[in-house]
Design an enzyme around this catalytic site. Structure first.
Site, PDB file in Angstrom:
ATOM      1  N   ARG A  19     -65.603   8.273 -55.160  1.00 46.29           N
ATOM      2  CA  ARG A  19     -66.753   9.198 -54.879  1.00 46.29           C
ATOM      3  C   ARG A  19     -66.725  10.215 -56.306  1.00 46.29           C
ATOM      4  O   ARG A  19     -67.753  10.602 -56.615  1.00 46.29           O
ATOM      5  CB  ARG A  19     -66.433  10.111 -53.877  1.00 46.29           C
ATOM      6  CG  ARG A  19     -66.516   9.342 -52.450  1.00 46.29           C
ATOM      7  CD  ARG A  19     -66.071  10.311 -51.163  1.00 46.29           C
ATOM      8  NE  ARG A  19     -66.423   9.651 -50.138  1.00 46.29           N
ATOM      9  CZ  ARG A  19     -65.394   8.948 -49.466  1.00 46.29           C
ATOM     10  NH1 ARG A  19     -64.232   9.068 -49.815  1.00 46.29           N
ATOM     11  NH2 ARG A  19     -65.543   8.374 -48.275  1.00 46.29           N
ATOM     12  N   ILE A  20     -65.555  10.758 -56.854  1.00 49.22           N
ATOM     13  CA  ILE A  20     -65.346  11.674 -57.818  1.00 49.22           C
ATOM     14  C   ILE A  20     -66.125  10.965 -59.152  1.00 49.22           C
ATOM     15  O   ILE A  20     -66.756  11.614 -59.695  1.00 49.22           O
ATOM     16  CB  ILE A  20     -64.311  12.397 -57.828  1.00 49.22           C
ATOM     17  CG1 ILE A  20     -63.747  12.945 -56.628  1.00 49.22           C
ATOM     18  CG2 ILE A  20     -64.080  13.221 -59.249  1.00 49.22           C
ATOM     19  CD1 ILE A  20     -62.306  13.517 -56.445  1.00 49.22           C
ATOM     20  N   ASP A  28     -61.996  -0.083 -62.719  1.00 49.67           N
ATOM     21  CA  ASP A  28     -61.485   0.360 -61.215  1.00 49.67           C
ATOM     22  C   ASP A  28     -60.988  -1.146 -60.878  1.00 49.67           C
ATOM     23  O   ASP A  28     -61.630  -2.201 -60.954  1.00 49.67           O
ATOM     24  CB  ASP A  28     -62.482   0.847 -60.513  1.00 49.67           C
ATOM     25  CG  ASP A  28     -61.857   1.480 -59.345  1.00 49.67           C
ATOM     26  OD1 ASP A  28     -61.033   0.862 -58.479  1.00 49.67           O
ATOM     27  OD2 ASP A  28     -62.295   2.572 -58.978  1.00 49.67           O
ATOM     28  N   PRO A  63     -56.460   7.998 -57.928  1.00 45.75           N
ATOM     29  CA  PRO A  63     -55.209   8.478 -57.242  1.00 45.75           C
ATOM     30  C   PRO A  63     -54.120   8.102 -58.017  1.00 45.75           C
ATOM     31  O   PRO A  63     -54.023   7.215 -58.889  1.00 45.75           O
ATOM     32  CB  PRO A  63     -55.124   7.843 -55.834  1.00 45.75           C
ATOM     33  CG  PRO A  63     -55.959   6.589 -56.015  1.00 45.75           C
ATOM     34  CD  PRO A  63     -56.977   6.812 -57.218  1.00 45.75           C
ATOM     35  N   ALA A 110     -57.340  14.540 -62.118  1.00 38.15           N
ATOM     36  CA  ALA A 110     -56.991  13.733 -61.121  1.00 38.15           C
ATOM     37  C   ALA A 110     -55.617  13.968 -60.685  1.00 38.15           C
ATOM     38  O   ALA A 110     -55.253  14.797 -59.991  1.00 38.15           O
ATOM     39  CB  ALA A 110     -56.812  12.257 -61.506  1.00 38.15           C
ATOM     40  N   ARG A 111     -54.420  13.291 -61.396  1.00 34.78           N
ATOM     41  CA  ARG A 111     -53.161  13.601 -61.063  1.00 34.78           C
ATOM     42  C   ARG A 111     -52.297  13.669 -62.149  1.00 34.78           C
ATOM     43  O   ARG A 111     -52.492  12.694 -63.043  1.00 34.78           O
ATOM     44  CB  ARG A 111     -52.691  12.685 -60.017  1.00 34.78           C
ATOM     45  CG  ARG A 111     -53.077  12.805 -58.839  1.00 34.78           C
ATOM     46  CD  ARG A 111     -52.330  14.069 -58.000  1.00 34.78           C
ATOM     47  NE  ARG A 111     -52.710  14.115 -56.486  1.00 34.78           N
ATOM     48  CZ  ARG A 111     -53.785  14.953 -56.234  1.00 34.78           C
ATOM     49  NH1 ARG A 111     -54.487  15.590 -56.999  1.00 34.78           N
ATOM     50  NH2 ARG A 111     -53.968  15.072 -55.019  1.00 34.78           N
ATOM     51  N   ASP A 124     -56.124  19.459 -65.902  1.00 36.30           N
ATOM     52  CA  ASP A 124     -56.141  20.354 -64.697  1.00 36.30           C
ATOM     53  C   ASP A 124     -55.064  20.067 -63.860  1.00 36.30           C
ATOM     54  O   ASP A 124     -54.783  20.885 -62.773  1.00 36.30           O
ATOM     55  CB  ASP A 124     -57.672  20.199 -63.997  1.00 36.30           C
ATOM     56  CG  ASP A 124     -57.924  21.316 -62.788  1.00 36.30           C
ATOM     57  OD1 ASP A 124     -57.463  22.535 -63.326  1.00 36.30           O
ATOM     58  OD2 ASP A 124     -58.365  20.812 -61.815  1.00 36.30           O
ATOM     59  N   GLU A 145     -46.334  20.008 -62.025  1.00 34.15           N
ATOM     60  CA  GLU A 145     -47.275  21.446 -61.741  1.00 34.15           C
ATOM     61  C   GLU A 145     -46.539  22.434 -60.709  1.00 34.15           C
ATOM     62  O   GLU A 145     -46.948  23.563 -60.894  1.00 34.15           O
ATOM     63  CB  GLU A 145     -48.541  21.014 -61.837  1.00 34.15           C
ATOM     64  CG  GLU A 145     -48.769  20.342 -60.311  1.00 34.15           C
ATOM     65  CD  GLU A 145     -50.452  19.742 -60.261  1.00 34.15           C
ATOM     66  OE1 GLU A 145     -50.941  19.782 -61.211  1.00 34.15           O
ATOM     67  OE2 GLU A 145     -51.138  20.071 -58.943  1.00 34.15           O
ATOM     68  N   HIS A 191     -55.004  23.289 -61.875  1.00 37.49           N
ATOM     69  CA  HIS A 191     -55.560  22.600 -60.650  1.00 37.49           C
ATOM     70  C   HIS A 191     -56.814  23.330 -59.930  1.00 37.49           C
ATOM     71  O   HIS A 191     -56.712  23.528 -58.819  1.00 37.49           O
ATOM     72  CB  HIS A 191     -54.231  22.116 -60.085  1.00 37.49           C
ATOM     73  CG  HIS A 191     -54.381  20.682 -59.215  1.00 37.49           C
ATOM     74  ND1 HIS A 191     -53.386  19.871 -59.038  1.00 37.49           N
ATOM     75  CD2 HIS A 191     -55.450  20.447 -58.618  1.00 37.49           C
ATOM     76  CE1 HIS A 191     -53.908  18.904 -58.379  1.00 37.49           C
ATOM     77  NE2 HIS A 191     -55.174  19.240 -57.896  1.00 37.49           N
TER      78      HIS A 191
HETATM   79  C1  COI Z   1     -56.832  17.260 -53.868  1.00 33.33           C
HETATM   80  O1  COI Z   1     -57.704  17.235 -52.800  1.00 33.33           O
HETATM   81  O2  COI Z   1     -56.030  16.356 -53.767  1.00 33.33           O
HETATM   82  C2  COI Z   1     -56.657  17.950 -54.818  1.00 33.33           C
HETATM   83  O3  COI Z   1     -55.990  17.913 -55.920  1.00 33.33           O
HETATM   84  C3  COI Z   1     -56.851  19.634 -54.588  1.00 33.33           C
HETATM   85  C4  COI Z   1     -55.563  20.222 -54.355  1.00 33.33           C
HETATM   86  C5  COI Z   1     -55.674  21.484 -53.933  1.00 33.33           C
HETATM   87  C6  COI Z   1     -54.200  19.716 -53.738  1.00 33.33           C
END
Ligand code: COI
Length: 330
Positions: A154-155, A174, A206, A233-234, A258, A263, A295
Site C-alpha cells: 500500500r505504501i 517486489d 517490511p 520503512a525499517r 526516518d 533506534e 520515525h
Molecule cells: C508502523 O506502523 O509499523 C510504523 O513504523 C509506525 C511506528 C509508530 C511503529
C-alpha cells in the site's frame, strides 16, 4: 469488556476517549510502555493495546495467558518485534493496523527526497548565517530522474502515484508483484537491476530476516554514482556503516532516514541533556547530506486517529468473535 492501552501519547488520548464513549468497553490509557514488571497487573483486562516500539517476547505471552489477556492489538503496521510463534502457542491473538494511512508515509518519503534534491537544509543553514549565495547547490528535478521503489504494498503504491505526479520515471521490485502494476510494466526482475537503473531508491518493504542489511556494501556498489536513498520503512534494511561509507566516498549523494537499525533507545526520547552513546548514529548526524527524522513518517492526524480506532475495533472483534480481519498470527 476491559482494555488497557500502553504508550498512549497526548495526541492519541482524545481518540481513545471518543471511541470508549460510543462503545461498551472500558479503556484504561497508560502513558508508559508495557514492561515485564507490569505483566502481573494485567489480570482482568481482555486486551492490551500497544505501539510496536518495544519488544514482545515469549514470556510476555506466557503471562498474558496466565492472567487471562486474550488479545494484543498493536496500533501500527510492522510486527517484526513480536514473537508471533510464542503468541500463537499461548493462544493470544495478535492484531495490527495494516493500513492506517499509506499516504502519510508515502508523502513524507517524497518530502524528504525533495529536500535532498533541492538542498534545502544547506540553504537554511546558509540563510541562518546570513549567507544568501546560490552556488554550488544547484538542484535536480524529479522528472529527470528514475525512482526505484522497493516494495509495492500500500505504501509503495501510494509513493508511486505521487512520483508519477511529479513526472518521474518509476521502476519497482517486489517479491510479490502487484497484478495491476505488473500490467503497466513497472517491475524490473531483480534488486540488482533496480540498483543499476535508479537515481533514487526508496524503501517501502517490511523487515524480514532475509532482507536484513539488504542495503549493504555489495548493494551500494551496484548502484549508480550519486544515488539518493530514502528509508521510511525499517532500519534493519540498511547496513548503516556501509551507508556512511557510501556517503563519505561520494557514491551516495544523499540519504533520508526516518528509521535506524538501533533506534529504540533514541527515537521518541528527549536526550538533549544526555551524551549520545551510539557512535554510528552520531556519525550519521554529522553528515550534511543525511536527513534524520525520528520515525515520524506515519505521524499525521489522519494516521493517529486511524491507528487508535482501528486497533480498538480489532481488539473488540478479536475478543468477542475470536478472530478479526487484521489478525496477524493465524
Ligand atoms: C508502523 O506502523 O509499523 C510504523 O513504523 C509506525 C511506528 C509508530 C511503529
Amino acid at each position: 469488556m476491559k482494555f488497557i492501552a500502553f504508550n498512549v501519547r497526548s495526541d492519541e488520548e482524545k481518540y481513545f476517549k471518543a471511541w470508549e464513549k460510543q462503545s461498551d468497553v472500558q479503556v484504561e490509557c497508560v502513558a508508559a510502555p508495557l514492561t515485564t514488571e507490569k505483566l502481573d497487573g494485567l489480570a482482568g483486562y481482555d486486551a492490551v493495546l500497544t505501539l510496536q516500539t518495544g519488544t514482545y517476547p515469549e514470556k510476555m505471552f506466557e503471562k498474558f495467558k496466565e492472567v487471562g489477556v486474550k488479545v494484543l492489538s498493536i496500533r501500527n503496521v510492522g510486527v517484526d518485534n513480536i514473537d508471533l510463534k510464542a503468541a500463537t502457542e499461548n493462544g493470544i491473538l495478535v492484531t495490527n493496523v495494516p493500513a492506517y494511512s499509506p499516504n502519510a508515509i508515502a508523502e513524507f518519503s517524497v518530502t524528504q527526497l525533495l529536500q535532498l534534491l533541492r538542498n534545502t537544509t544547506l540553504f537554511r543553514r546558509r540563510v541562518a548565517a546570513h549567507d544568501f549565495r546560490w552556488a554550488p547547490f544547484v538542484g535536480k528535478e524529479l522528472r529527470s530522474l528514475t525512482v526505484g521503489v522497493l516494495g509495492t504494498g500500500r505504501i509503495g503504491r501510494a509513493a508511486i502515484n505521487i512520483y508519477r505526479g511529479f513526472g518521474a520515471k518509476v521502476i519497482a521490485y517486489d517479491l510479490y508483484p502487484n497484478p495491476e502494476l505488473k500490467k503497466e510494466g513497472i517491475y524490473v526482475d531483480s534488486y540488482a537491476e533496480l540498483f543499476a537503473q535508479a537515481d533514487v531508491i526508496t524503501l517501502h518493504m517490511p523487515a524480514t530476516a532475509a532482507d536484513h542489511h539488504l542495503i549493504g556494501a555489495e548493494a551500494i556498489a551496484q548502484m549508480k554514482d550519486g544515488v539518493y536513498l530514502i528509508n521510511t520503512a525499517r532500519g534493519a534494511l540498511v547496513d548503516t556503516e556501509a551507508l556512511i561509507a557510501g556517503i563519505k566516498n561520494g557514491k551516495i549523494a544523499g540519504a533520508a532516514l526516518d528509521t535506524y537499525e538501533n533506534e529504540s533507545p533514541i527515537f521518541n526520547h528527549d536526550l538533549k541533556d544526555q551524551p549520545l552513546k551510539d557512535t554510528v548514529f552520531k556519525e550519521l548526524l554529522e553528515l550534511d547530506n543525511v536527513l534524520i527524522t525520528p520515525h515520524v513518517a506515519f505521524y499525521t492526524e489522519t494516521a493517529v486517529e486511524n491507528m487508535v480506532t482501528i486497533a480498538l475495533k480489532s481488539a473488540q472483534e478479536a475478543v468477542t468473535k475470536g478472530t478479526t480481519a487484521t489478525l496477524v498470527n493465524q
